[in-house]
Write a protein that holds these residues in place. Structure first.
Motif: not given
Length: 313
Positions: A300-313
């Motif tokens: 939850a904390g990670l998503r609060e600051l970082g949002g969703e994961p970045q698109p796959a590389m």
């Protein structure tokens, strides 16, 4: 021109049926920096930087726009001799020794990112790399296995031989590693590291883990990559690898039936998210990449600051 911010990295990857970084002094077993009772194994920062360099070298074999050459590489003369520092600069990158201090950072991506020690006759300098990786340590005790087999060919021509050569090796059935890294904005100015270079380091970590192949390395998969940038160039949280926990925990890895695949484990990032939230006034940006086959818990904390994961590389 945009400048590189100081920041930190956390990279998590798995290895299956191989040993990604053997200990040459321990009968080719895994590297063990911790006590036997601890049970964890480790990968050197040199090995992980090699993953990044080999990926960039394969993607830009001619240096791309002229700035993505890789200086620290294996290259040989026509006679088969390994090239040294001077010959690599002259023959591979076209740089004369008296211009190496200016030209190496301009042409070589790995010099801007990881630094260099250059010492030849009458010319000597070193640049400290703004991107530094720590050792990657397994997040659980690891028991390597001694295995053997045979190949169909004999080691020498001998019609009397009834079977091929016997081989022996150690392997790790399955392990998950975490590595902490740092990026220093002040040193980035000295080597002219750019934000695009930082993105290439991240890409090299992710794709280079899959790209660099050898039978002994086993099957390696990038699982999670975090990049945190700070407003304050002198700020650092530190030891991000100590803020995550693999589930199931230590006891599950010390008894029969231990996890053997990515699907059986998850990364608890709750403490990591709490630390990021505690220092969010210092945080300029949080980005993270997640392997779809890997699960995060307490994010939850990670998503609060970082949002969703970045698109796959």
């Amino acid at each position: 021109m945009a400048e590189v911010r100081s920041g930190e990295l956390l990279f998590v990857k798995s290895v299956k049926d191989g040993i990604p970084n053997r200990d040459p002094l321990s009968d080719s077993d895994a590297r063990r920096l911790f006590d036997e009772e601890d049970g964890r194994i480790s990968l050197s920062d040199v090995s992980i930087k090699r993953d990044v360099r080999d990926y960039v070298l394969a993607r830009y074999p001619d240096g791309g726009d002229g700035t993505k050459h890789v200086y620290v590489r294996e290259a040989r003369s026509a006679e088969g001799n390994l090239l040294g520092r001077r010959a690599l600069a002259e023959q591979v990158l076209g740089i004369s020794p008296d211009k190496a201090r200016e030209e190496l950072p301009r042409k070589a991506f790995d010099v801007r990112a990881f630094g260099v020690v250059y010492s030849v006759s009458k010319v000597s300098f070193h640049l400290t790399g703004p991107v530094q990786f720590g050792w990657a340590h397994s997040l659980h005790p690891v028991e390597s296995r001694y295995v053997q087999g045979t190949v169909v060919m004999a080691s020498e021509d001998d019609r009397a031989k009834g079977q091929g050569t016997i081989w022996t090796t150690y392997i790790v059935p399955f392990a998950v590693f975490a590595m902490h890294g740092i990026i220093n904005a002040a040193l980035a100015k000295e080597t002219d590291l750019t934000p695009d270079d930082v993105d290439l380091v991240l890409e090299g970590l992710w794709k280079g883990t899959r790209f660099r192949q050898a039978r002994g390395r086993g099957i390696q998969e990038p699982l999670f990559l975090l990049h945190v940038e700070f407003h304050d160039p002198f700020f650092r949280i530190g030891d991000l690898d100590r803020l995550v926990r693999l589930e199931p925990g230590r006891e599950a890895w010390l008894k029969p039936g231990k996890p053997s695949s990515v699907a059986e484990v998850a990364l608890d990032v709750q403490a990591l998210g709490q630390q990021l939230l505690q220092f969010q006034d210092r945080v300029a940006r949080v980005r993270y990449w997640l392997n779809p086959a890997f699960r995060l818990e307490g994010d939850a904390g990670l998503r609060e600051l970082g949002g969703e994961p970045q698109p796959a590389m």
